[in-house]
Design a protein around this motif. Structure first.
Motif, mmCIF file in Angstrom:
data_model
loop_
_atom_site.group_PDB
_atom_site.id
_atom_site.type_symbol
_atom_site.label_atom_id
_atom_site.label_comp_id
_atom_site.label_asym_id
_atom_site.label_seq_id
_atom_site.Cartn_x
_atom_site.Cartn_y
_atom_site.Cartn_z
ATOM 1 N N ASP A 21 0.823 -1.213 0.000
ATOM 2 C CA ASP A 21 0.000 0.000 0.000
ATOM 3 C C ASP A 21 0.859 1.266 0.000
ATOM 4 O OD1 ASP A 21 0.948 -0.510 2.544
ATOM 5 O OD2 ASP A 21 -0.870 0.167 3.560
ATOM 6 N N ARG A 22 2.154 1.129 0.303
ATOM 7 C CA ARG A 22 3.052 2.297 0.301
ATOM 8 C C ARG A 22 4.042 2.259 -0.872
ATOM 9 N NH1 ARG A 22 6.586 2.551 4.033
ATOM 10 N NH2 ARG A 22 6.348 0.591 5.180
ATOM 11 N N ILE A 23 3.969 1.208 -1.674
ATOM 12 C CA ILE A 23 4.901 1.078 -2.794
ATOM 13 C C ILE A 23 4.257 1.661 -4.051
ATOM 14 C CG2 ILE A 23 6.151 -0.531 -4.277
ATOM 15 C CD1 ILE A 23 6.259 -2.459 -1.872
ATOM 16 N N ASP A 24 4.989 2.596 -4.684
ATOM 17 C CA ASP A 24 4.567 3.183 -5.948
ATOM 18 C C ASP A 24 5.418 2.556 -7.055
ATOM 19 O OD1 ASP A 24 4.948 5.466 -8.157
ATOM 20 O OD2 ASP A 24 3.040 5.788 -7.115
ATOM 21 N N VAL A 25 4.808 2.489 -8.231
ATOM 22 C CA VAL A 25 5.542 1.880 -9.333
ATOM 23 C C VAL A 25 6.885 2.557 -9.566
ATOM 24 C CG1 VAL A 25 4.460 3.305 -11.129
ATOM 25 C CG2 VAL A 25 5.300 1.016 -11.702
ATOM 26 N N GLU A 26 6.977 3.856 -9.267
ATOM 27 C CA GLU A 26 8.232 4.574 -9.494
ATOM 28 C C GLU A 26 9.265 4.334 -8.404
ATOM 29 O OE1 GLU A 26 8.857 5.727 -12.316
ATOM 30 O OE2 GLU A 26 6.806 5.542 -13.065
ATOM 31 N N HIS A 27 8.908 3.554 -7.394
ATOM 32 C CA HIS A 27 9.903 3.174 -6.384
ATOM 33 C C HIS A 27 10.845 2.084 -6.909
ATOM 34 C CE1 HIS A 27 7.072 4.698 -3.042
ATOM 35 N NE2 HIS A 27 8.157 5.448 -3.014
ATOM 36 N N TYR A 28 10.391 1.312 -7.899
ATOM 37 C CA TYR A 28 11.125 0.099 -8.262
ATOM 38 C C TYR A 28 12.483 0.385 -8.886
ATOM 39 C CZ TYR A 28 7.170 -2.847 -7.044
ATOM 40 O OH TYR A 28 6.190 -3.498 -6.350
ATOM 41 N N LEU A 29 12.526 1.234 -9.892
ATOM 42 C CA LEU A 29 13.798 1.451 -10.580
ATOM 43 C C LEU A 29 14.863 2.032 -9.647
ATOM 44 C CD1 LEU A 29 15.200 1.018 -13.223
ATOM 45 C CD2 LEU A 29 14.384 3.259 -13.995
ATOM 46 N N PRO A 30 14.554 3.061 -8.842
ATOM 47 C CA PRO A 30 15.572 3.524 -7.889
ATOM 48 C C PRO A 30 15.991 2.444 -6.898
ATOM 49 C CG PRO A 30 13.828 5.156 -8.106
ATOM 50 C CD PRO A 30 13.358 3.926 -8.821
ATOM 51 N N ALA A 31 15.052 1.585 -6.508
ATOM 52 C CA ALA A 31 15.400 0.516 -5.562
ATOM 53 C C ALA A 31 16.303 -0.515 -6.222
ATOM 54 C CB ALA A 31 14.129 -0.142 -5.030
ATOM 55 N N PHE A 32 16.023 -0.847 -7.475
ATOM 56 C CA PHE A 32 16.918 -1.758 -8.197
ATOM 57 C C PHE A 32 18.317 -1.152 -8.295
ATOM 58 C CE2 PHE A 32 13.197 -4.010 -10.241
ATOM 59 C CZ PHE A 32 13.573 -5.294 -9.846
ATOM 60 N N GLU A 33 18.384 0.119 -8.622
ATOM 61 C CA GLU A 33 19.690 0.762 -8.784
ATOM 62 C C GLU A 33 20.452 0.825 -7.473
ATOM 63 O OE1 GLU A 33 18.310 4.374 -10.550
ATOM 64 O OE2 GLU A 33 18.580 3.625 -12.604
ATOM 65 N N ARG A 34 19.750 1.201 -6.374
ATOM 66 C CA ARG A 34 20.405 1.230 -5.062
ATOM 67 C C ARG A 34 20.824 -0.190 -4.668
ATOM 68 N NH1 ARG A 34 19.788 3.939 0.027
ATOM 69 N NH2 ARG A 34 19.430 5.857 -1.162
ATOM 70 N N GLY A 35 19.955 -1.171 -4.938
ATOM 71 C CA GLY A 35 20.252 -2.546 -4.559
ATOM 72 C C GLY A 35 21.470 -3.093 -5.278
ATOM 73 N N MET A 36 21.582 -2.810 -6.579
ATOM 74 C CA MET A 36 22.750 -3.287 -7.318
ATOM 75 C C MET A 36 24.013 -2.579 -6.851
ATOM 76 S SD MET A 36 21.359 -3.993 -11.224
ATOM 77 C CE MET A 36 20.272 -2.575 -11.408
ATOM 78 N N GLU A 37 23.914 -1.280 -6.622
ATOM 79 C CA GLU A 37 25.066 -0.517 -6.143
ATOM 80 C C GLU A 37 25.531 -1.045 -4.785
ATOM 81 O OE1 GLU A 37 26.218 4.123 -4.960
ATOM 82 O OE2 GLU A 37 24.180 3.593 -5.573
ATOM 83 N N GLU A 38 24.590 -1.279 -3.899
ATOM 84 C CA GLU A 38 24.933 -1.787 -2.569
ATOM 85 C C GLU A 38 25.604 -3.148 -2.664
ATOM 86 O OE1 GLU A 38 22.250 -2.074 1.318
ATOM 87 O OE2 GLU A 38 21.899 -3.772 -0.025
ATOM 88 N N GLN A 39 25.052 -4.057 -3.479
ATOM 89 C CA GLN A 39 25.650 -5.388 -3.554
ATOM 90 C C GLN A 39 27.027 -5.361 -4.195
ATOM 91 O OE1 GLN A 39 23.447 -8.556 -5.591
ATOM 92 N NE2 GLN A 39 24.227 -10.001 -4.064
ATOM 93 N N ARG A 40 27.222 -4.510 -5.197
ATOM 94 C CA ARG A 40 28.558 -4.394 -5.783
ATOM 95 C C ARG A 40 29.576 -3.952 -4.734
ATOM 96 N NH1 ARG A 40 25.702 -2.235 -10.284
ATOM 97 N NH2 ARG A 40 26.095 -0.106 -9.561
ATOM 98 N N ALA A 41 29.169 -3.016 -3.873
ATOM 99 C CA ALA A 41 30.075 -2.556 -2.812
ATOM 100 C C ALA A 41 30.352 -3.674 -1.813
ATOM 101 C CB ALA A 41 29.465 -1.345 -2.109
ATOM 102 N N GLU A 42 29.327 -4.461 -1.500
ATOM 103 C CA GLU A 42 29.506 -5.570 -0.557
ATOM 104 C C GLU A 42 30.444 -6.629 -1.132
ATOM 105 O OE1 GLU A 42 25.109 -5.328 1.633
ATOM 106 O OE2 GLU A 42 25.351 -6.390 -0.266
ATOM 107 N N VAL A 43 30.305 -6.920 -2.409
ATOM 108 C CA VAL A 43 31.190 -7.897 -3.043
ATOM 109 C C VAL A 43 32.616 -7.355 -3.107
ATOM 110 C CG1 VAL A 43 31.713 -9.063 -5.222
ATOM 111 C CG2 VAL A 43 29.369 -9.067 -4.324
ATOM 112 N N ALA A 44 32.747 -6.077 -3.419
ATOM 113 C CA ALA A 44 34.079 -5.473 -3.461
ATOM 114 C C ALA A 44 34.761 -5.569 -2.105
ATOM 115 C CB ALA A 44 33.977 -4.016 -3.910
ATOM 116 N N ALA A 45 33.985 -5.407 -1.035
ATOM 117 C CA ALA A 45 34.551 -5.508 0.318
ATOM 118 C C ALA A 45 35.015 -6.929 0.612
ATOM 119 C CB ALA A 45 33.517 -5.060 1.344
#
Length: 683
Positions: A21-45
């Motif tokens: 009920d709080r998720i808007d369709v426009e939340h998805y792309l920024p969340a995918f981008e943040r999620g990929m960025e975060e995981q790349r940093a975690e793997v780099a660590a």
């Protein structure tokens, strides 16, 4: 949308249910981008960790990575299947190739693979328990299969192939979905709908109105395979139109998929060669329980000849029903089968449906069987919202009263949902994260007119029990690492528990409990139950051959070498030739899926060269049902043994080792052959 994104933190709802009920369709792309960025940093660590590789600082750290991405993906791909929109499809088309590239960046990271390989070389010294050792085994295997040991030049080509395949698969799936809508058959006169149930006619009325065709009726294509209306429609010309609309999908017009098929097949063949395999089927099957194409072909060879003989005999029986009125055609098969079923077994689908009311089947059938066998209890949570108003949330409690997880039932068809039936997890069980599972079941049942009960066909009842078997596999997961949760098992093993759960549909004490007339409350008469059991092998020749044709078609496409794939230019000619060579070409029994709408194998990689999995799993299923029957059926001790010995294990060990430990031996094929009427004395 980026500063207050619901995916950036774990949900605070029970069981971490996504806050739809709080998720808007426009939340998805920024969340995918943040999620990929975060995981790349975690793997780099992980790669930059100065300490020598350990199980914790490498594999556990890898399991912990990507939480935003996981949350976003689970919610997003649930919606793209169950309640999509134009905007979601746009985002999907953009993000899927990026996710493929993201996965490649991890799986082809030389530093990360070096750490995993170092652990693998020292695996005997690490003091790992069984699940930990299997986690190491699986990670190394998956990295090698992903191309970790290839050269830099090969990596570059592999990345390009994977990205293109990801985009093509999404495009194929969207075209198949669009074609389902476009192929609706328009009917001018309600009289032509004679034979359909009142809810089916009501659905056709609404579908016509939704298309702006007031006063006309639209027969939507309901299933991605054949169309259930064909069994009921008296109008033979309309049956032919509906059949041709169904089997003609994807050839010509705006939604033509044949060019995509050729490109996907060629790219898969190229990738297999890059990775050192003869063809895509060899690559995929080597990591399933079957292990080799030869093993699959050996199983199929035992089934094809008797199945074809049975189908031919069934065709003769149907022609006898028709007499000299007309010559049997594929659009007549389902209709004449129902006539013959009524004549031979006095079973009429329209007379059965009043005993299969949706709510009663769900609560007094599906849930009741799970309660009797496993001690589960279900409580609907009207305070929790899922992704659509039709999707209902149930809390599941274990035999000791402790909370186990959430089950979401989404049963009705709608334009925003893809066809068929499936299960998927929104949250995976994991000891590492302390999470309990949330699992969804999706069906495509016509909604009854307002104020009337929704009555199911026998096949829809079976589908409810089947999909709930996947739900149980997910709910009973008791693993430490999310990689192994629930149905994350080899593709040719995943259908096994769900097929076992179908047995309870006609089990006497379960049937007695739910099969009650929705008006009178009378139980389904015993003589009807006896006839249902007597008819269990009825039409099995047809159903086995249509399945085998799709399976062998899948293998034909995916056993092509690079050169052979390049030489194919005509999809439908290849299909016809492949079916002929496999010995399953019969115009009366089209493949369950024809190539241009075979979404199982072309809109994703999971079932590519893997459609055989249903029959392979049924070998295990039939063998297990024999075990359950020998032990007296619906007993708590049998349920506990199946749950603890198999369902709870998920993918945390080699699946066939798990089966052997549970069953005490390898599976036998004879119970399957007997069930399908394929033994010599039953064919």
């Amino acid at each position: 949308m980026t500063t207050d994104n619901p995916f950036f933190e774990p949900s605070d709802l029970p069981y971490q249910l996504p806050p739809f009920d709080r998720i808007d369709v426009e939340h998805y792309l920024p969340a995918f981008e943040r999620g990929m960025e975060e995981q790349r940093a975690e793997v780099a660590a992980i790669v930059a960790e100065p300490a020598a590789p350990t199980f914790d600082n490498t594999l556990v750290a890898l399991e912990r990575s990507g939480r935003i991405l996981q949350r976003t993906s689970a919610a997003f791909f649930t919606l793209t299947s169950s309640h999509t929109s134009d905007r979601l499809q746009e985002i999907e088309a953009e993000v899927v190739p990026r996710l493929s590239a993201h996965s490649d960046a991890i799986m082809l990271d030389a530093g990360l693979y070096s750490r995993i390989n170092d652990l693998y070389a020292r695996r005997g010294e690490l003091g790992l328990d069984g699940e930990q050792a299997w986690l190491l085994e699986r990670y190394r295997t998956e990295f090698v299969r992903a191309g970790a040991e290839l050269t830099a030049e090969q990596h570059e080509r592999l990345r390009a192939v994977n990205a293109e395949l990801a985009g093509l698969a999404t495009e194929f799936g969207n075209l198949v979905r669009d074609e389902m809508k476009a192929r609706a058959v328009i009917v001018d006169d309600e009289a032509a709908l004679d034979g359909l149930s009142s809810d089916a006619i009501a659905a056709a009325t609404v579908a016509g109105r939704d298309r702006g065709l007031d006063g006309k009726y639209a027969l939507n294509l309901i299933l991605p395979t054949g169309q259930p209306q064909l069994a009921a429609l008296h109008d033979r010309d309309l049956r032919e139109r509906l059949h041709n609309a169904s089997v003609g999908r994807g050839v010509g017009g705006d939604n033509d998929t044949t060019g995509l098929v050729l490109r996907i097949v060629r790219l898969r063949a190229e990738r297999a060669r890059l990775l050192g395999y003869e063809h895509h089927a060899a690559y995929n099957i080597s990591d399933n329980t079957a292990r080799s194409v030869a093993a699959v072909e050996e199983m199929l060879a035992k089934v094809v000849p008797p199945a074809m003989a049975n189908a031919a005999a069934e065709a003769d029986d149907l022609q006898a029903v028709i007499g000299n009125d007309y010559t049997l055609q594929p659009w007549d098969w389902a209709y004449c089968t129902e006539r013959l079923r009524r004549d031979r077994y006095a079973i009429d689908e329209s007379e059965l449906r009043p005993y299969f009311e949706l709510e009663r089947v769900l609560h007094d059938g599906v849930f009741y069987a799970a309660g009797q066998l496993y001690g589960l209890r279900f409580s609907e949570r009207s305070d929790l919202s899922a992704y659509h108003q039709d999707a209902r949330v149930f809390e599941v409690f274990d035999h000791d009263g402790s909370p186990l997880g959430l089950f979401i039932g989404d049963f009705f068809t709608r334009p925003s949902k893809r066809g068929g039936a499936w299960a998927n997890a929104l949250v995976a069980q994991s000891g590492l994260f302390g999470t309990s599972p949330i699992v969804c079941n999706n069906l495509n049942i016509n909604r009854a007119p307002e104020g009337e009960p929704t009555l199911l066909t026998l096949d829809e009842v079976r589908t409810m029990f089947h999909e709930f078997g996947h739900a149980l596999h997910t709910l009973f997961s008791a693993v430490q690492y999310p990689k192994f949760a629930g149905t994350r098992v080899p593709r040719d093993f995943v259908e096994y528990p769900s097929q076992v759960n179908e047995v309870w549909m006609l089990w006497p004490e379960v049937l007695e409990h739910y099969a009650r007339h929705h008006i009178t409350g009378d139980r389904l008469p015993q003589e009807v139950i006896d006839r249902l059991h007597a008819a269990e092998q009825f039409n099995k020749g047809f159903s086995t051959v249509e399945y085998l044709a799709a399976t062998l078609l899948d293998l034909a496409w995916h056993t092509l070498s690079v050169e052979e794939a390049e030489a194919v230019t005509d999809v439908m000619a290849f299909e016809a030739d492949a079916l002929e060579r496999a010995g399953v070409a019969t115009p009366l029994v089209p493949p369950r899926y024809r190539t241009p709408y075979f979404a199982h194998i072309f809109s994703g990689a999971a079932y590519s060269a893997g459609y055989y999995s249903y029959l392979w799993s049924e070998v295990l299923d039939a063998d297990t049902v024999d075990w359950l029957t020998e032990r007296g059926g619906l007993r708590r001790d049998s349920g506990d043994a199946f749950r603890d010995g198999l369902l709870a294990k998920g993918g945390s060990a080699d699946s066939m080792d798990v089966y052997r430990a549970f069953r005490g031996r390898d599976p036998l094929i004879e119970p399957l052959l007997k069930r399908r009427g394929l033994l010599g004395d039953a064919a």
